[in-house]
Design a protein around this motif. Structure first.
Motif, short mmCIF file in Angstrom:
data_model
loop_
_atom_site.label_atom_id
_atom_site.label_comp_id
_atom_site.label_asym_id
_atom_site.label_seq_id
_atom_site.Cartn_x
_atom_site.Cartn_y
_atom_site.Cartn_z
N LYS A 116 0.84 -1.21 0.00
CA LYS A 116 0.00 0.00 0.00
C LYS A 116 0.87 1.26 0.00
CE LYS A 116 -2.46 1.22 3.68
NZ LYS A 116 -3.54 1.28 4.68
N ILE A 117 1.87 1.30 0.85
CA ILE A 117 2.76 2.47 0.94
C ILE A 117 3.50 2.68 -0.38
CG2 ILE A 117 4.85 3.38 2.05
CD1 ILE A 117 2.41 3.59 3.81
N LEU A 118 4.14 1.63 -0.89
CA LEU A 118 4.93 1.78 -2.10
C LEU A 118 4.04 2.11 -3.30
CD1 LEU A 118 7.84 1.70 -3.02
CD2 LEU A 118 7.50 -0.67 -3.69
N HIS A 119 2.89 1.50 -3.39
CA HIS A 119 1.97 1.77 -4.49
C HIS A 119 1.56 3.25 -4.53
CE1 HIS A 119 -1.07 0.95 -7.52
NE2 HIS A 119 -1.91 1.67 -6.80
N ASN A 120 1.34 3.83 -3.37
CA ASN A 120 0.91 5.23 -3.30
C ASN A 120 2.04 6.22 -3.59
OD1 ASN A 120 -1.74 4.57 -2.72
ND2 ASN A 120 -1.41 4.62 -0.52
N LEU A 121 3.28 5.79 -3.52
CA LEU A 121 4.40 6.71 -3.67
C LEU A 121 5.26 6.44 -4.91
CD1 LEU A 121 5.52 6.88 0.07
CD2 LEU A 121 4.11 8.52 -1.19
N THR A 122 4.76 5.59 -5.81
CA THR A 122 5.51 5.29 -7.03
C THR A 122 4.61 5.44 -8.25
OG1 THR A 122 5.06 2.92 -6.84
CG2 THR A 122 7.13 3.72 -5.91
N THR A 123 5.23 5.47 -9.43
CA THR A 123 4.49 5.70 -10.67
C THR A 123 4.02 4.43 -11.36
OG1 THR A 123 6.57 5.75 -11.91
CG2 THR A 123 5.70 7.86 -11.11
N ASN A 124 4.43 3.28 -10.90
CA ASN A 124 4.01 2.03 -11.53
C ASN A 124 3.06 1.29 -10.61
OD1 ASN A 124 3.92 -0.12 -13.38
ND2 ASN A 124 6.08 0.13 -13.87
N HIS A 125 2.39 0.30 -11.15
CA HIS A 125 1.39 -0.46 -10.39
C HIS A 125 2.10 -1.59 -9.62
CE1 HIS A 125 -2.69 -1.52 -9.43
NE2 HIS A 125 -2.52 -2.75 -9.89
N VAL A 126 2.92 -1.24 -8.63
CA VAL A 126 3.72 -2.23 -7.90
C VAL A 126 2.86 -3.20 -7.09
CG1 VAL A 126 5.78 -0.77 -7.82
CG2 VAL A 126 4.12 -0.66 -5.96
N LYS A 127 1.68 -2.78 -6.72
CA LYS A 127 0.78 -3.64 -5.96
C LYS A 127 0.42 -4.91 -6.73
CE LYS A 127 -2.65 -1.87 -2.80
NZ LYS A 127 -3.90 -1.12 -2.66
N ALA A 128 0.43 -4.83 -8.05
CA ALA A 128 0.05 -5.97 -8.89
C ALA A 128 1.19 -6.96 -9.11
CB ALA A 128 -0.45 -5.45 -10.23
N LEU A 129 2.40 -6.63 -8.65
CA LEU A 129 3.53 -7.53 -8.86
C LEU A 129 3.35 -8.83 -8.08
CD1 LEU A 129 6.54 -5.05 -8.55
CD2 LEU A 129 5.70 -6.15 -10.64
N ALA A 130 3.67 -9.93 -8.73
CA ALA A 130 3.70 -11.22 -8.06
C ALA A 130 5.05 -11.35 -7.34
CB ALA A 130 3.54 -12.35 -9.07
N VAL A 131 5.11 -12.20 -6.34
CA VAL A 131 6.37 -12.45 -5.64
C VAL A 131 7.41 -12.91 -6.66
CG1 VAL A 131 7.51 -13.92 -3.93
CG2 VAL A 131 5.25 -12.95 -3.45
N SER A 132 8.63 -12.41 -6.54
CA SER A 132 9.77 -12.69 -7.41
C SER A 132 9.72 -11.98 -8.75
CB SER A 132 9.95 -14.20 -7.63
OG SER A 132 10.19 -14.84 -6.41
N THR A 133 8.85 -10.98 -8.88
CA THR A 133 8.83 -10.18 -10.11
C THR A 133 9.11 -8.73 -9.75
OG1 THR A 133 6.45 -9.76 -10.04
CG2 THR A 133 7.19 -11.73 -11.23
N GLY A 134 9.41 -7.94 -10.76
CA GLY A 134 9.72 -6.54 -10.52
C GLY A 134 9.35 -5.66 -11.68
N CYS A 135 9.52 -4.36 -11.48
CA CYS A 135 9.24 -3.39 -12.54
C CYS A 135 10.04 -2.12 -12.26
CB CYS A 135 7.76 -3.06 -12.62
SG CYS A 135 7.11 -2.20 -11.18
N GLU A 136 10.22 -1.35 -13.30
CA GLU A 136 10.86 -0.05 -13.18
C GLU A 136 9.83 0.94 -12.67
OE1 GLU A 136 11.98 1.57 -16.97
OE2 GLU A 136 13.52 2.82 -16.04
N THR A 137 10.22 1.84 -11.77
CA THR A 137 9.28 2.83 -11.27
C THR A 137 10.03 4.05 -10.75
OG1 THR A 137 7.30 3.13 -9.89
CG2 THR A 137 9.13 1.91 -8.90
N PHE A 138 9.31 5.15 -10.64
CA PHE A 138 9.84 6.36 -10.04
C PHE A 138 9.19 6.52 -8.67
CE2 PHE A 138 10.31 7.12 -14.55
CZ PHE A 138 11.59 7.64 -14.63
N VAL A 139 9.97 6.95 -7.69
CA VAL A 139 9.44 7.29 -6.37
C VAL A 139 9.18 8.79 -6.42
CG1 VAL A 139 9.87 7.33 -3.89
CG2 VAL A 139 10.78 5.46 -5.29
N THR A 140 7.96 9.20 -6.07
CA THR A 140 7.59 10.61 -6.19
C THR A 140 7.06 11.15 -4.87
OG1 THR A 140 5.33 10.09 -6.87
CG2 THR A 140 6.96 10.33 -8.62
#
Length: 171
Positions: A20-44
């Motif tokens: 919840k915290i990371l999803h609200n403070l980044t530009t990508n949909h990190v909440k949807a990531l499955a365990v052991s996956t990742g994505c590029e994002t900006f912290v804003t």
């Protein structure tokens, strides 16, 4: 090609509410990531101003954020500032890791390398997380942790190596 990064930013955000915290403070949909996956994002910040650029990887206990050196303090402080009643704790781990960027064409060479005393992902990491059998090496509670990145335009890997082992692995 293999590139050694003597310094990288590594921040772990762990806890029940880390998504919840990371999803609200980044530009990508990190909440949807499955365990052991990742994505590029900006912290804003709340105005959308960029505070950092990272690759965010989900694990069993939260997230690991990895990016260029010099961002960790700012990112961790920002994450901590917006954690009021939530269960999420940022931890800066820069001092523990060096990075090795491996271009896709060199990855097989590293997989085939004989690293004395190391085995390819057949044990558990010291912190109890399962090791990715295809991409991580472990030896006596020491580990090389590998992550997909696209920094060089392909299916490249970033391998985090304990600082004390970086010279041994890259020689």
């Amino acid at each position: 090609m293999i590139y050694r990064l003597d310094a990288v930013s590594v921040v772990d955000l762990v806890g029940r509410d880390a998504d919840k915290i990371l999803h609200n403070l980044t530009t990508n949909h990190v909440k949807a990531l499955a365990v052991s996956t990742g994505c590029e994002t900006f912290v804003t910040d709340v105005r959308g101003k960029m505070l950092g650029h990272v690759m965010a990887y989900r694990n069993e206990s939260g997230y690991r954020l990895i990016g260029a050196a010099g961002q960790s303090e700012r990112i961790a402080a920002h994450l901590d500032r917006f954690t009021l009643r939530e269960d999420a704790i940022p931890a800066i781990l820069d001092h523990e890791w060096s990075g090795i960027v491996i271009a896709a064409d060199s990855l097989q060479r590293l997989r085939d390398a004989e690293l004395p005393g190391w085995t390819l992902g057949d044990e558990r990491q010291a912190n109890g997380d399962e090791v990715d059998r295809e991409h991580s090496w472990v030896a006596s509670k020491r580990s090389l942790l590998s992550y997909d990145i696209g920094w060089l335009g392909g299916r490249d890997r970033l391998v985090l190596v304990e600082q004390s082992l970086a010279d041994t692995v890259v020689s």
